[in-house]
Design a protein around this motif. Structure first.
Motif, PDB file in Angstrom:
ATOM      1  N   ASN A 167       0.838  -1.211   0.000  1.00 20.31           N
ATOM      2  CA  ASN A 167       0.000   0.000   0.000  1.00 20.31           C
ATOM      3  C   ASN A 167       0.868   1.255   0.000  1.00 20.31           C
ATOM      4  OD1 ASN A 167      -2.744  -1.476   0.746  1.00 20.31           O
ATOM      5  ND2 ASN A 167      -1.211  -2.198   2.205  1.00 20.31           N
ATOM      6  N   PRO A 168       1.604   1.495  -1.066  1.00 17.28           N
ATOM      7  CA  PRO A 168       2.504   2.659  -1.092  1.00 17.28           C
ATOM      8  C   PRO A 168       1.776   3.994  -0.993  1.00 17.28           C
ATOM      9  CG  PRO A 168       2.337   1.636  -3.267  1.00 17.28           C
ATOM     10  CD  PRO A 168       1.670   0.712  -2.313  1.00 17.28           C
ATOM     11  N   LEU A 170      -0.795   4.477   0.941  1.00  9.73           N
ATOM     12  CA  LEU A 170      -1.220   4.607   2.339  1.00  9.73           C
ATOM     13  C   LEU A 170      -0.048   5.017   3.227  1.00  9.73           C
ATOM     14  CD1 LEU A 170      -3.228   4.178   4.718  1.00  9.73           C
ATOM     15  CD2 LEU A 170      -2.599   1.738   4.663  1.00  9.73           C
ATOM     16  N   VAL A 171       1.109   4.403   3.024  1.00 11.05           N
ATOM     17  CA  VAL A 171       2.272   4.644   3.881  1.00 11.05           C
ATOM     18  C   VAL A 171       3.149   5.708   3.234  1.00 11.05           C
ATOM     19  CG1 VAL A 171       4.276   3.616   5.007  1.00 11.05           C
ATOM     20  CG2 VAL A 171       2.176   2.270   4.714  1.00 11.05           C
ATOM     21  N   ARG A 172       3.133   6.903   3.788  1.00  9.85           N
ATOM     22  CA  ARG A 172       3.898   8.003   3.189  1.00  9.85           C
ATOM     23  C   ARG A 172       5.283   8.153   3.804  1.00  9.85           C
ATOM     24  NH1 ARG A 172       4.116  12.993   5.533  1.00  9.85           N
ATOM     25  NH2 ARG A 172       3.011  13.327   7.499  1.00  9.85           N
ATOM     26  N   GLY A 173       5.513   7.475   4.900  1.00 11.26           N
ATOM     27  CA  GLY A 173       6.824   7.490   5.540  1.00 11.26           C
ATOM     28  C   GLY A 173       6.964   6.267   6.425  1.00 11.26           C
ATOM     29  N   LEU A 174       8.194   5.756   6.531  1.00  9.08           N
ATOM     30  CA  LEU A 174       8.412   4.490   7.223  1.00  9.08           C
ATOM     31  C   LEU A 174       9.592   4.623   8.183  1.00  9.08           C
ATOM     32  CD1 LEU A 174       7.106   1.652   7.009  1.00  9.08           C
ATOM     33  CD2 LEU A 174       8.807   1.100   5.255  1.00  9.08           C
ATOM     34  N   VAL A 175       9.380   4.198   9.421  1.00  6.85           N
ATOM     35  CA  VAL A 175      10.457   4.139  10.408  1.00  6.85           C
ATOM     36  C   VAL A 175      10.609   2.685  10.827  1.00  6.85           C
ATOM     37  CG1 VAL A 175      11.338   4.934  12.631  1.00  6.85           C
ATOM     38  CG2 VAL A 175       9.905   6.455  11.250  1.00  6.85           C
ATOM     39  N   LEU A 272      10.494  -0.111  -2.110  1.00 10.76           N
ATOM     40  CA  LEU A 272       9.982   0.944  -1.222  1.00 10.76           C
ATOM     41  C   LEU A 272      10.444   2.301  -1.747  1.00 10.76           C
ATOM     42  CD1 LEU A 272      10.795  -0.772   2.193  1.00 10.76           C
ATOM     43  CD2 LEU A 272       8.510  -0.456   1.219  1.00 10.76           C
ATOM     44  N   LYS A 273       9.506   3.177  -2.046  1.00 10.74           N
ATOM     45  CA  LYS A 273       9.846   4.476  -2.634  1.00 10.74           C
ATOM     46  C   LYS A 273       9.560   5.658  -1.712  1.00 10.74           C
ATOM     47  CE  LYS A 273      11.058   2.334  -6.336  1.00 10.74           C
ATOM     48  NZ  LYS A 273      12.509   2.095  -6.542  1.00 10.74           N
ATOM     49  N   MET A 274       8.902   5.417  -0.598  1.00 12.21           N
ATOM     50  CA  MET A 274       8.617   6.498   0.350  1.00 12.21           C
ATOM     51  C   MET A 274       9.855   6.758   1.215  1.00 12.21           C
ATOM     52  SD  MET A 274       7.687   3.345   1.457  1.00 12.21           S
ATOM     53  CE  MET A 274       6.026   3.228   0.826  1.00 12.21           C
TER      54      MET A 274
END
Length: 340
Positions: A167-168, A170-175, A272-274
């Motif tokens: 869900n790229p 939905l997820v605008r940033g990832l930690v 992953l592009k975010m």
């Protein structure tokens, strides 16, 4: 002729008597073992009930795809989702202070993942990172969240990655904190998965495993927090909830899935592009951060990697401010770059 018959009967009965005599100690031992296991199960059941009574749910529930999911929501602003690690629950993030800290600027949503805390874990589903990601996606839809930053700690990092890959939008940033991303030889993980085995796993998780876990709890805490000591604030974490048979079985199932799921995801991370911020304690005693976090950083071109010196696996507890900074970095990378 007639006088020989009693002798034959006597001789034929002797082997039977010997067999009965030999079998009797085994029968007694089996009865004692079964009774002991039953007594352990009864003790663990009562302890689990007491733990749930002492630690009632602090959040809300809703049913998602047949799962009764418990979550806590605090603050307002841009959404931020927190996913805890294996064997943990919402109170890990609460006791660390991260929820209160983040709630000053974000709408913080923390889930008890399936089988942990107060959330159900139906046994008709293999709760892989993909399956949990789908559950979280549906839950966020119910909460009207269409775009969010997601933080996953340890096993929760795998769920966060699966959610972002599927869900790229939905997820605008990832930690990703203290995660395990690539398969390695881990005999300890295989051993920890024993309570998830069919039948024997149920016996273990309801009898021996909770009692053994209580006995070795200080050693487990020393390992996951090392080289730092366990902070006083962690006393708010409900240890007794983590030692319930149901949660021990859920934890064992996730241990068993850890290596195969890393094998499945290992070639997808470059998709992953975010913005991705990777953070790990430099002295993590559970996971080799060079073969895990550092390698992940090398495969995600837009990622940033923060090693936290003097810290181990539980950086959300021992390096809370640095984890909060990583969240801000994933949420607004351009602002932080400009400030630097």
């Amino acid at each position: 002729m007639t006088s020989a018959k009693p002798v034959r009967r006597l001789r034929s009965s002797m082997p039977v008597n010997r067999r009965n005599a030999k079998a009797r100690p085994y029968a007694v031992a089996s009865a004692v073992a079964i009774g002991t296991l039953a007594a352990m199960a009864l003790i663990n059941r009562n302890l689990a009930k007491k733990a749930e009574h002492k630690n009632p749910p602090t959040g809300r529930f809703f049913d998602v795809n047949g799962v009764r999911l418990h979550y806590v929501e605090r603050g307002s602003g841009e959404p931020l989702v927190l996913l805890h690690g294996n064997g943990s629950m919402i109170q890990d993030f609460e006791s660390s202070g991260l929820v209160d800290l983040a709630a000053k600027n974000y709408r913080v949503i923390v889930f008890d993942r399936p089988g942990f805390g107060h959330s159900d874990r139906p046994r008709n589903v293999v709760w892989s990172p993909d399956a949990q990601a789908e559950l979280i996606k549906q839950a966020l839809k119910r909460l009207d969240v269409s775009s969010t930053v997601v933080l996953g700690h340890s096993w929760g990092a795998s769920v966060a990655v699966a959610l972002a890959l599927k869900n790229p939008d939905l997820v605008r940033g990832l930690v990703l904190a203290s995660g395990y991303y690539y398969p390695t030889a881990r005999p300890d993980v295989i051993a920890m998965g024993a309570p998830a085995l069919p039948l024997i796993g149920d016996i273990l998780s309801h009898s021996l495993s909770p009692l053994i876990s209580r006995a070795i709890w200080p050693l487990m805490m020393a390992k996951i927090f090392g080289p730092r000591s366990v902070p006083k604030k962690f006393e708010a974490f409900p240890k007794e909830m983590a030692l319930r048979p149901s949660q021990i079985r859920a934890s064992a199932a996730e241990s068993a899935l850890m290596i195969p799921d890393a094998f499945k995801l290992r070639n997808q991370y470059a998709d992953l592009k975010m913005p991705v911020v990777i953070i790990a304690g430099e002295q993590d005693r559970l996971i080799d951060i060079d073969t895990q976090s550092a390698r992940l950083h090398s495969e995600i071109s837009q990622s940033k990697f923060h090693r936290v010196p003097g810290n181990g696996h539980m950086i959300q507890q021992t390096a809370t401010d640095q984890v909060m900074l990583a969240i801000r970095e994933a949420a607004s990378p351009s602002k932080l770059e400009a400030a630097e």
